[in-house]
Write an enzyme that holds these catalytic residues in place. Structure first.
Site, PDB file in Angstrom:
ATOM      1  N   GLU A 108       9.375 -20.996 -18.581  1.00  0.00           N
ATOM      2  CA  GLU A 108       9.161 -19.618 -18.139  1.00  0.00           C
ATOM      3  C   GLU A 108      10.294 -18.716 -18.617  1.00  0.00           C
ATOM      4  O   GLU A 108      10.054 -17.575 -19.043  1.00  0.00           O
ATOM      5  CB  GLU A 108       9.035 -19.569 -16.615  1.00  0.00           C
ATOM      6  CG  GLU A 108       8.957 -18.175 -16.011  1.00  0.00           C
ATOM      7  CD  GLU A 108       7.796 -17.335 -16.509  1.00  0.00           C
ATOM      8  OE1 GLU A 108       7.816 -16.114 -16.265  1.00  0.00           O
ATOM      9  OE2 GLU A 108       6.865 -17.887 -17.143  1.00  0.00           O
TER      10      GLU A 108
ATOM     11  N   ARG B 153       1.182   1.537  -6.065  1.00  0.00           N
ATOM     12  CA  ARG B 153       1.320   0.661  -4.907  1.00  0.00           C
ATOM     13  C   ARG B 153      -0.019   0.087  -4.455  1.00  0.00           C
ATOM     14  O   ARG B 153      -0.050  -0.804  -3.594  1.00  0.00           O
ATOM     15  CB  ARG B 153       1.962   1.417  -3.739  1.00  0.00           C
ATOM     16  CG  ARG B 153       3.384   1.844  -3.979  1.00  0.00           C
ATOM     17  CD  ARG B 153       3.973   2.517  -2.745  1.00  0.00           C
ATOM     18  NE  ARG B 153       4.052   1.607  -1.622  1.00  0.00           N
ATOM     19  CZ  ARG B 153       5.090   0.826  -1.352  1.00  0.00           C
ATOM     20  NH1 ARG B 153       6.144   0.851  -2.142  1.00  0.00           N
ATOM     21  NH2 ARG B 153       5.091   0.033  -0.296  1.00  0.00           N
TER      22      ARG B 153
ATOM     23  N   CYS C 276       0.842  -1.180   0.000  1.00  0.00           N
ATOM     24  CA  CYS C 276       0.000   0.000   0.000  1.00  0.00           C
ATOM     25  C   CYS C 276       0.882   1.237   0.000  1.00  0.00           C
ATOM     26  O   CYS C 276       2.091   1.157   0.181  1.00  0.00           O
ATOM     27  CB  CYS C 276      -0.920   0.021   1.218  1.00  0.00           C
ATOM     28  SG  CYS C 276      -1.940  -1.456   1.413  1.00  0.00           S
TER      29      CYS C 276
ATOM     30  N   GLU D  49       8.836 -12.523 -24.889  1.00  0.00           N
ATOM     31  CA  GLU D  49       7.765 -11.539 -24.793  1.00  0.00           C
ATOM     32  C   GLU D  49       8.270 -10.114 -24.647  1.00  0.00           C
ATOM     33  O   GLU D  49       7.550  -9.172 -24.984  1.00  0.00           O
ATOM     34  CB  GLU D  49       6.798 -11.883 -23.655  1.00  0.00           C
ATOM     35  CG  GLU D  49       7.331 -11.760 -22.255  1.00  0.00           C
ATOM     36  CD  GLU D  49       6.309 -12.180 -21.208  1.00  0.00           C
ATOM     37  OE1 GLU D  49       5.091 -12.136 -21.480  1.00  0.00           O
ATOM     38  OE2 GLU D  49       6.716 -12.557 -20.095  1.00  0.00           O
TER      39      GLU D  49
ATOM     40  N   TRP E 221      -3.781  -1.620  -1.316  1.00  0.00           N
ATOM     41  CA  TRP E 221      -3.795  -2.914  -2.011  1.00  0.00           C
ATOM     42  C   TRP E 221      -4.281  -3.919  -0.973  1.00  0.00           C
ATOM     43  O   TRP E 221      -3.598  -4.232  -0.022  1.00  0.00           O
ATOM     44  CB  TRP E 221      -2.406  -3.273  -2.524  1.00  0.00           C
ATOM     45  CG  TRP E 221      -2.363  -4.584  -3.255  1.00  0.00           C
ATOM     46  CD1 TRP E 221      -2.038  -5.791  -2.734  1.00  0.00           C
ATOM     47  CD2 TRP E 221      -2.660  -4.812  -4.629  1.00  0.00           C
ATOM     48  NE1 TRP E 221      -2.110  -6.755  -3.703  1.00  0.00           N
ATOM     49  CE2 TRP E 221      -2.492  -6.197  -4.865  1.00  0.00           C
ATOM     50  CE3 TRP E 221      -3.059  -3.994  -5.682  1.00  0.00           C
ATOM     51  CZ2 TRP E 221      -2.693  -6.753  -6.121  1.00  0.00           C
ATOM     52  CZ3 TRP E 221      -3.259  -4.565  -6.914  1.00  0.00           C
ATOM     53  CH2 TRP E 221      -3.085  -5.914  -7.138  1.00  0.00           C
TER      54      TRP E 221
ATOM     55  N   LYS F 212      -1.644  -6.664 -19.710  1.00  0.00           N
ATOM     56  CA  LYS F 212      -1.363  -7.225 -18.394  1.00  0.00           C
ATOM     57  C   LYS F 212      -2.392  -8.279 -18.020  1.00  0.00           C
ATOM     58  O   LYS F 212      -2.058  -9.312 -17.453  1.00  0.00           O
ATOM     59  CB  LYS F 212      -1.347  -6.104 -17.341  1.00  0.00           C
ATOM     60  CG  LYS F 212      -0.914  -6.583 -15.954  1.00  0.00           C
ATOM     61  CD  LYS F 212       0.514  -7.109 -15.982  1.00  0.00           C
ATOM     62  CE  LYS F 212       0.944  -7.657 -14.640  1.00  0.00           C
ATOM     63  NZ  LYS F 212       2.250  -8.309 -14.711  1.00  0.00           N
TER      64      LYS F 212
ATOM     65  N   LYS G 282       9.722 -15.444 -20.988  1.00  0.00           N
ATOM     66  CA  LYS G 282      10.114 -14.116 -20.537  1.00  0.00           C
ATOM     67  C   LYS G 282      10.977 -13.430 -21.586  1.00  0.00           C
ATOM     68  O   LYS G 282      10.823 -12.239 -21.851  1.00  0.00           O
ATOM     69  CB  LYS G 282      10.875 -14.237 -19.204  1.00  0.00           C
ATOM     70  CG  LYS G 282      10.789 -13.060 -18.280  1.00  0.00           C
ATOM     71  CD  LYS G 282       9.362 -12.671 -17.938  1.00  0.00           C
ATOM     72  CE  LYS G 282       8.555 -13.818 -17.384  1.00  0.00           C
ATOM     73  NZ  LYS G 282       7.118 -13.608 -17.407  1.00  0.00           N
TER      74      LYS G 282
ATOM     75  N   HIS H 238      15.180 -36.219 -30.635  1.00  0.00           N
ATOM     76  CA  HIS H 238      13.944 -36.608 -31.323  1.00  0.00           C
ATOM     77  C   HIS H 238      13.465 -35.517 -32.280  1.00  0.00           C
ATOM     78  O   HIS H 238      12.265 -35.412 -32.549  1.00  0.00           O
ATOM     79  CB  HIS H 238      12.865 -36.951 -30.304  1.00  0.00           C
ATOM     80  CG  HIS H 238      13.195 -38.143 -29.473  1.00  0.00           C
ATOM     81  ND1 HIS H 238      12.922 -39.437 -29.867  1.00  0.00           N
ATOM     82  CD2 HIS H 238      13.827 -38.248 -28.278  1.00  0.00           C
ATOM     83  CE1 HIS H 238      13.349 -40.285 -28.953  1.00  0.00           C
ATOM     84  NE2 HIS H 238      13.899 -39.588 -27.964  1.00  0.00           N
TER      85      HIS H 238
ATOM     86  N   ASN I 174       0.757   0.282   5.976  1.00  0.00           N
ATOM     87  CA  ASN I 174       1.206  -0.609   4.915  1.00  0.00           C
ATOM     88  C   ASN I 174       1.869  -1.807   5.573  1.00  0.00           C
ATOM     89  O   ASN I 174       2.754  -1.648   6.409  1.00  0.00           O
ATOM     90  CB  ASN I 174       2.201   0.102   3.995  1.00  0.00           C
ATOM     91  CG  ASN I 174       2.833  -0.846   2.983  1.00  0.00           C
ATOM     92  OD1 ASN I 174       2.217  -1.818   2.546  1.00  0.00           O
ATOM     93  ND2 ASN I 174       4.075  -0.585   2.620  1.00  0.00           N
ATOM     94  N   GLY I 175       1.455  -3.017   5.204  1.00  0.00           N
ATOM     95  CA  GLY I 175       2.041  -4.223   5.774  1.00  0.00           C
ATOM     96  C   GLY I 175       0.980  -5.218   6.193  1.00  0.00           C
ATOM     97  O   GLY I 175      -0.192  -5.092   5.831  1.00  0.00           O
TER      98      GLY I 175
END
Length: 606
Positions: free
Chosen positions: A479, A27, A2, A486, A75, A601, A483, A502, A99-100
């Site tokens: 992954e 945030r 936050c 993209e 958040w 996103k 990354k 193969h 925040n936390g």
């Protein structure tokens, strides 16, 4: 994650707070609120949704009129996004922003209820506000000291006491907070962006240091009420750079946030050294009865699911089927009421994944969502929800969201294995302890950035490359390949190393880059053999492996050695250099790292 701000000075406080919060909205944007001393009382204005909603609300209610106050952009972690759960929290005596995460808020809440306190919100923050009120007599420093001795977890607190109308108080532990130093005005803020319009000078608060902030004075105390001399810091960034915390891109900032995000996600779900999802409402006695587990997701989240498959099957001995959401829903899947569906989504709004939840519910299967956004569509529709606490992820290419998804799946695997009786309590505690140490391993892996920059310089002009690995390393290579492609637009594919002969090995040409992952000790010899096969055909090999793995100079052209952790946990460490290689390659190519072409996103349509 936050955003916290505070202001004391001669300017219109509400205007300053809103301006400061606008620079911290990355945030959190579930809700926003401010508290301002107005005619000797604390007036609070807050609203669900983005900051714009609060601004519109104050057009109707009128802005608080004063020169001292605190603000917050949220958040959500505890409690869904709503007006009531929005910060600030408190009463006419004490009001706070936070925040936390307060880990022992339930115990504190039960204690305060026994003392006659009533609670309005579902937040952990309200317990801190009321605990401050409980202890408050006339000495704010004494009160804050008592409270921080009792609360467990992470916090950055901005505090107002009714008897101190020209002062804000601040304290932090494991969540960032700075004190901005102006001329006849001073500030508190989570990040430099909030205050850089007004001042570039600030103090960094250390854990459990208490700042007393007035318009012409700042005093910092330790927990013993001793005054501390602080070194003044000066920001050298411009405003755009400041929003990224001084990093060139949000992606790099978010890579660096991974240790904190993992710790924030895991800590509330570990009790007495054991996994504890009770606060999430997960019944593990029931989980132990499911016939099969389906893990369904898209893109990076699906790759997190592949890592989970290896871990769950290895230690819990439960069959796990991983599938792409867009394929799963159209192939008449063999899922029944005896099975568990786990869906993974950063946004909680991925259209194909949401459709899978609905399909599973139609056949009576149990559904669990692992998402990052409170109150999202998938979170609302799933039977069980486990929220990751990554905070907002701005860069389109996912890094910290992927990492916290994996961390949750590890902890789930340990709990399922223990519930099934395939591991003992002692083994479960050992696995959990090793997972708790992973944030420090991630920090060490981030320090490999120079090696990753050098490798990136060797990749920037290539047109195509391969990633290879076996077992967990194969899941990880998928992954890494995604990354890179993209954000750098280099054609990249990942293959199980044992499949090279193969067909895939026909693609290897002179100086073609091959990035090999070899972190699993039991599979190293076979992976090395595959590496030699591509090396013999002219490939330029980049090897990412563990510290304990000894390879000859003839195996790879460049080697990145990872911090030493248990093989089982290696995917969380090895992911970091692959993120950094992708990032630096894209930077060197001049690509728009945070907003790669053609990508969004959150994919909310099919």
């Amino acid at each position: 994650m936050c955003g916290v701000v505070g202001y004391v000075g001669k300017k219109d406080c509400a205007t300053v707070l809103i301006e400061a919060l606008s620079k911290l909205e990355y945030r959190g944007y579930d809700s926003a609120g401010i508290a301002v001393f107005e005619n000797g009382t604390i007036r609070v204005e807050k609203s669900k949704g983005r900051l714009a909603n609060l601004i519109e609300k104050m057009k109707i209610d009128g802005k608080p009129d004063g020169h001292c106050g605190i603000g917050h952009t949220r958040w959500a972690t505890h409690g869904e996004p709503s007006d009531i759960n929005s910060h600030p929290h408190g009463n006419k005596r004490v009001t706070i922003v936070h925040n936390g995460i307060i880990e022992n808020y339930k115990q504190i809440k039960d204690f305060l209820i026994s003392k006659g306190y009533e609670f309005e919100s579902e937040t952990d923050t309200e317990t801190v506000a009321k605990l401050l009120d409980y202890y408050y007599v006339d000495d704010p420093i004494e009160t804050i000291t008592k409270v921080i001795a009792e609360i467990q977890g992470s916090y950055a607190l901005g505090i107002m006491f009714k008897d101190f109308t020209d002062t804000i108080f601040a304290v932090r532990k494991d969540s960032p907070l700075i004190v901005g130093v102006g001329k006849n005005e001073n500030f508190i803020a989570s990040d430099v962006p909030a205050i850089i319009k007004y001042t570039r000078d600030y103090y960094l608060l250390e854990p459990d240091e208490i700042a007393v902030v007035k318009k012409d004075e700042i005093i910092v105390y330790d927990i013993h009420k001793n005054v501390i001399e602080k070194e003044l810091q000066t920001a050298t960034w411009d405003i755009d750079a400041a929003e990224k915390g001084g990093y060139e891109h949000f992606m790099l900032k978010e890579i660096h946030e991974q240790p904190t995000s993992v710790k924030t996600t895991l800590t509330p779900r570990i009790s007495n050294g054991m996994p504890d999802f009770s606060a999430d409402g997960v019944d593990f006695d029931k989980l132990a009865t499911y016939r099969k587990i389906f893990v369904v997701a898209c893109g990076t989240a699906m790759h997190a699911g592949l890592v989970a498959k290896y871990i769950i099957e290895k230690i819990a001995r439960v069959p796990v089927i991983v599938d792409i959401a867009s394929e799963f829903r159209y192939r008449d899947p063999l899922i029944t009421k005896e099975d568990l569906l786990i869906v993974i989504s950063q946004s909680g709004e991925t259209a194909d994944t949401l459709a899978v939840v609905r399909l599973a519910k139609q056949v009576g299967a149990a559904t669990m969502a692992i998402v990052n956004v409170k109150g999202s569509s998938i979170a609302r529709e799933a039977d069980m929800v486990i929220y990751t606490h990554a905070g907002p992820e701005i860069s389109v290419a996912s890094t910290k969201a992927y990492m916290v998804q994996i961390s949750v799946m590890y902890l789930l695997a340990f709990e399922i294995a223990y519930s099934n009786g395939t591991i003992t309590k002692e083994q479960c505690k050992q696995y959990t302890a090793e997972l708790q140490n992973i944030p420090s391993g991630i920090e060490a892996a981030i320090e490999l950035k120079k090696e990753c920059q050098f490798v990136a310089s060797k990749l920037m002009n290539t047109e195509s490359l391969l990633y290879i690995g076996r077992g967990l390393d194969y899941a990880l290579s998928m992954e890494g390949s995604l990354k890179l492609k993209e954000i750098s637009y280099i054609h990249s594919e990942s293959y199980a190393a044992g499949e090279l002969k193969h067909g895939t090995i026909s693609l290897v040409t002179d100086q073609m880059p091959v990035i090999a992952i070899a972190t699993q000790t039991a599979l190293v010899e076979k992976t090395i053999s595959n590496i030699k096969e591509v090396k013999a055909r002219g490939a330029m090999v980049i090897l990412i492996c563990g510290q304990s793995i000894d390879v000859g100079d003839d195996v790879a052209d460049y080697i990145i050695k990872l911090p030493l952790v248990d093989d089982l946990m290696m995917p969380m460490i090895a992911a970091v250099p692959m993120q950094l290689i992708a990032y630096y390659t894209a930077v060197l190519k001049g690509c728009d790292v945070d907003k790669p072409r053609n990508l969004a996103k959150s994919v909310t349509v099919e």
